[in-house]
Structures are given as C-alpha cells and as structure tokens.
Write an enzyme that holds these catalytic residues in place. Structure first.
Site, PDB file in Angstrom:
ATOM      1  CD  GLU A 353      -3.301   0.735   2.005  1.00 42.19           C
ATOM      2  OE1 GLU A 353      -4.204   0.197   1.940  1.00 42.19           O
ATOM      3  OE2 GLU A 353      -2.954   1.066   3.259  1.00 42.19           O
ATOM      4  CG  HIS A 384       7.434 -29.620   4.067  1.00 50.92           C
ATOM      5  ND1 HIS A 384       7.914 -31.012   3.827  1.00 50.92           N
ATOM      6  CD2 HIS A 384       8.058 -29.393   4.998  1.00 50.92           C
ATOM      7  CE1 HIS A 384       8.915 -31.320   4.719  1.00 50.92           C
ATOM      8  NE2 HIS A 384       9.146 -30.174   5.500  1.00 50.92           N
ATOM      9  CE  LYS A 504     -11.933   2.676   0.924  1.00 56.41           C
ATOM     10  NZ  LYS A 504     -11.565   3.465   1.950  1.00 56.41           N
TER      11      LYS A 504
END
Length: 543
Positions: A353, A384, A504
């Site tokens: 950000e 793994h 938004k």
C-alpha cells in the site's frame, strides 16, 4: 527532481550491474573469507546478516551514493521534523511520534504533539487495567472476558499481528477476536461461542464511517441487544477508536470511552496509536510500552546511524537493487517462529500500500519498477510448499529470514531443529549444488539435472535473542523505514493510498443494484452487467 534513471549514480549502478550480474555467491564468499562476518549490522536487538546478497563492497558504495543523491538524509530529517511530506493529502507523517519518550519534542505546525500522544497512552493504560483487573464490568455486572476488535486495514492487520506475535505475553484468561471482513461469515465465526454479557467490542475507525467497520459494528450492536435487550448496554460493551465524537455518540458509545489519534498517523503505521488498544489490553501497559521502546530504538537508529551501518537503509537499498536491476518482483518473508505467522500479511499492507505507486511526487509516470509483491509463510511450513520454486524455479525471489536464538516454549530439540532448517535454507539458496556435486554423491547421470540447485538466490537474515515486545517493535520499525528508504529512491509518496478509492466508489453504485427488489438497469460493461443479473437470479430477485 531529476528523473531517477537519468542521474549519474543510477547510470553507475547500471554499469556495475552488467559487470557483476553473473557473479556467483560461491565466488564472492571464496574470494572474501570474512564476508559473512563483515557484511552485518546490528541495532535495537536485531542482528542483520546481508552477506548472502549478490553485492560487492562496490555495489554497496554505489547504493549509498544513490541514497545521497536522492536526498535520503534530508527526507528522513523532514519526516522527523513534522514537515508535510505526504504531499497529496497535505499531511505530516509522524508515526515516529507515537513511540517517542514522554519528554521528547516533535512539532507539527509549531505544536509539540508528544504530550497529547502520552495523554492518550495514559488513558489507554487506565482503561486496559480496568478491563484486565475485572473492574470494568458489562451491563449485567459480569466481568469482560472477550475482546473483539472491529476494524479493517491498518485498524486490523497491526493489532492482529501484534497479538499473535506476542500471545505468549498476553493475559490468557482473556479471549481476543478480530473482525475485519464485511463478509458476514467473519463476524459469525468470531462471535459464535462468545457470551454477549462478557464481550467488549472495540470499534476502530477514524471517521466512524468506514463501510466494512461500521457494517460489522452495527451487526455487533444488534447481536448484543438481542441478548441483553437494553440500549443502555451499548455503553458498557463498546468503546471507540475514532476522532468523530458525534458519530460515536450517535452509535451509543460514551465519548469518554473514545480514544483518538491524528491525521498525521497513516492507517498502516497506526498500531502504536490508540488502534493498539486491543494489544494493550491483551499484553498489559508495561509490555505495550516495551514494544514502543523497541520501535523508538529503531527510529533513532534510522535517524542517526550512518547509512553504511543503518539497518533500514541497507535493507531498503538492497530491495531497490533487486527490483530495478535484477527484475525481482517478489519478496518472501520467512519467519522461523510461529508467533509471527501473521507478520507476512501485515507487511503486505505496509509495503504494497505504501510503495505500490506508478507516479512520482510531481505526478509524472515512473519509468522503472516500484514496490515488489510481499508474501510468505512461517518456517518450516513453506519448505513443504513454495520453497521448491525459490530453489529451482525460473524466477528470482528475494528472501528475508527471521529467527530467534531462544524459543518462548522450550520443547526438546524443536527449536534447534527449527533454526537448523532456517540456516540451511539460506545456505542452500546461496550456494546450491552443482551437477558435479550431485554426480559425486552417486546420483545417476540422467537424474543429476533434476537434483542440481543453481544457487545464487539472495537472502537477508535477521536474528534476535528472543521474540520480545521490544524486538517486535524494532522489527516492525525496521520495515517501516526500509519502505521509506525505497520510496525516497523512487521519488514516490509512500504515505497515501488513492488506489483503494475507485473500487469503493463503484461498490457504492453496485450495491443498490444487487439489493433492489425491482430489477435495475445496470449501466456497466457487459461482463459486470451479466454478473449482476446472474447474482440476482441466484438470489431469487427480480430480473
């Protein structure tokens, strides 16, 4: 400011890169037996080994010259002086003031902000002690046993990470939960086994209007009132971290239980502000202040240390070196301590950000790569999972290993085995295994290519004696200031986040189209329109 790629210091690095890009770490270590001890630095309880990087002394000299040419020292000083270096929002950037000692002087517009910072910390401490001691009771008189932090972004990631990292220091008779996602499943699972009469909600939203946070907060209030049945209960079961007293009061929270912070605190830099209230309740004020002291120790190191001994500066410049010259696109954060399992997610917001920008401070498009992608998993789980790609894949990945000499939970040989794996992975990445070595071990010739490791994979290693609140603070501050260093080199604003806004706005337009009982006429692209129609059909709403 002159375009980065046009300055002599950058051109010198380009020339130098062409000269050393194919030099193997095996050769660098063979030619300099003291490299592993010399290319280290230490501060604030952290030991930093950067010897397994594809750099020479000349590389480091050129990177330091680049930092000087880009005015890094002046930019650091400007931040600590409270100048408005967040130019797109006309704000100071002073998260460092949140952990300054009580007698410090840090000015914003001529006013010392440190007394106000400590006034809030003192109020937080008093409230935290009330909750921890049982003096703060719920509406029915029961003591609070459950704390649910409702926030998102910096109001969630920092508190979650700090709680998980320092869980060993927490009050174990308190249950902490965190709700961030607007997905109702998040709230439902976080509260499923909680008694409303024993639950305190911390609603963290500076404006008290954040969509996700306030949606969850209203759901929490309804959940509480369904059980307790009296609006007066809200004041005993909710507190706010906000600066909007009117909205806090309208919600039903007593503004005496509102803890504020300032516009010079960015969300992703806010875990040491009132946003850390849940952390302080869990750990207690003394441990929280220890964490602040660790932050401050690294802040002062960053502000005062010479660049060639400065941990955040070296780390940030190495990130630039790989991103802009080797084309490295990702950084793997590999903590060999399970308490740091949320640290990679925290760093994703802090780094991506901050430095996920494509224009300079003057608004010109950049012509070079900026912030890399951060990801990771605690050791040895990642070994793994994705280490295969790091060892033998075609992409170069920069790795940060983080480990501790002592464990907080001694169990037989567990910790020695854990750390043996960390040291081994860094060694294997650096030096690999040649085809000749594989054949000498008895590997069949046809299989040898599959069991050859090219090595020359760079990594940093951070080591501390143990994971304490102070060490966590220093570690987070190191990455904060590394991000600052990178942003200064790239001439970008590391302290705004306009990229989150467009989605938004569009969500605000789409939500009524999803919820309307009457079929809307969505005016989007054909894909979005079709998805809206499909969603409404499956929800049984009119088409």
């Amino acid at each position: 400011m002159t375009l980065l790629t046009q300055i002599p210091e950058w051109r010198a690095l380009e020339t130098h890169y062409r000269a050393i890009r194919d030099v193997h770490l095996r050769r660098l270590f063979a030619e300099d037996p003291g490299r592993g001890e010399r290319m280290t630095a230490e501060a604030a309880g952290l030991f930093f080994d950067y010897s397994k990087n594809r750099v020479t002394d000349e590389t480091l000299r050129l990177l330091m010259a680049l930092a000087e040419a880009r005015g890094l020292r002046a930019r650091i000083d400007a931040m600590f002086r409270g100048e408005r270096i967040n130019i797109t929002e006309n704000r100071a950037v002073l998260h460092v003031a949140l952990r300054a000692p009580r007698g410090a002087v840090i000015l914003v517009d001529g006013v010392n902000v440190v007394p106000d910072v400590h006034a809030v910390l003192d109020r937080m401490a008093a409230f935290a002690e009330q909750v921890r001691s049982g003096a703060w009771s719920g509406f029915t008189g029961k003591p609070i046993r459950n704390i649910v932090n409702i926030g998102i972004g910096g109001s969630d990631l920092g508190p979650v990470m700090a709680y998980e990292a320092l869980r060993s220091y927490s009050r174990r008779n308190l249950t902490l939960r965190f709700v961030s996602n607007i997905d109702g499943n998040d709230f439902a699972e976080a509260t499923r086994d909680l008694d409303p009469a024993e639950t305190l909600f911390i609603v963290a939203s500076k404006t008290f209007t954040t969509l996700e946070t306030m949606t969850n907060a209203r759901t929490a209030r309804a959940w509480l009132l369904a059980a307790l049945g009296d609006d007066a209960a809200v004041a005993r079961h909710f507190v706010a971290v906000s600066t909007n007293a009117a909205e806090v009061a309208k919600f039903g929270i007593d503004t005496a239980n509102m803890f504020g912070f300032w516009d010079w605190v960015g969300g992703r830099y806010s875990m040491t502000s009132a946003i850390g209230l849940s952390t302080m309740i869990a750990l207690g004020p003394d441990h929280f202040r220890d964490m602040l002291a660790g932050f401050h120790a690294m802040d002062e190191h960053f502000r005062t240390a010479p660049f060639d001994r400065n941990l955040p500066v070296i780390h940030g410049l190495l990130t630039v070196w790989y991103a802009n010259f080797f084309g490295v696109e990702t950084v793997a954060i590999l903590p060999y301590d399970n308490y740091l399992k949320r640290f990679p997610a925290y760093l994703q917001q802090l780094t991506m950000e901050s430095n996920g920008k494509s224009v300079t401070l003057s608004g010109e498009p950049v012509t070079y790569q900026t912030g890399p992608i951060y990801w990771g998993e605690p050791g040895t789980n990642g070994q793994h999972s994705f280490y295969q790609l790091i060892h033998q894949g075609t992409r170069l990945v920069l790795c940060d290993f983080i480990g501790f000499a002592e464990t907080l939970n001694p169990l037989g040989a567990h910790h020695d085995l854990l750390m043996a794996n960390m040291f081994a992975q860094a060694e294997a990445l650096a030096f690999g295994k040649t085809t000749e070595e594989a054949l000498a071990e008895g590997t069949p010739a046809w299989l040898a290519p599959h069991r050859t490791f090219p090595g020359n994979r760079p990594s940093n290693t951070f080591l501390a004696e143990r994971l304490t609140p102070a060490v966590l603070g220093a570690l987070v501050a190191l990455y904060e200031h590394s991000v600052f260093t990178q942003g200064a080199i790239w001439d970008i604003n590391s302290f705004d986040q306009w990229g989150v806004e467009l989605g938004k706005v569009l969500a605000g337009r789409i939500a009524p189209e999803l919820m309307s009982e009457v079929a809307p006429s969505p005016a989007h692209d054909s894909s979005t329109n079709a998805l809206i129609r499909r969603y409404r059909a499956w929800r049984g709403r009119a088409l």
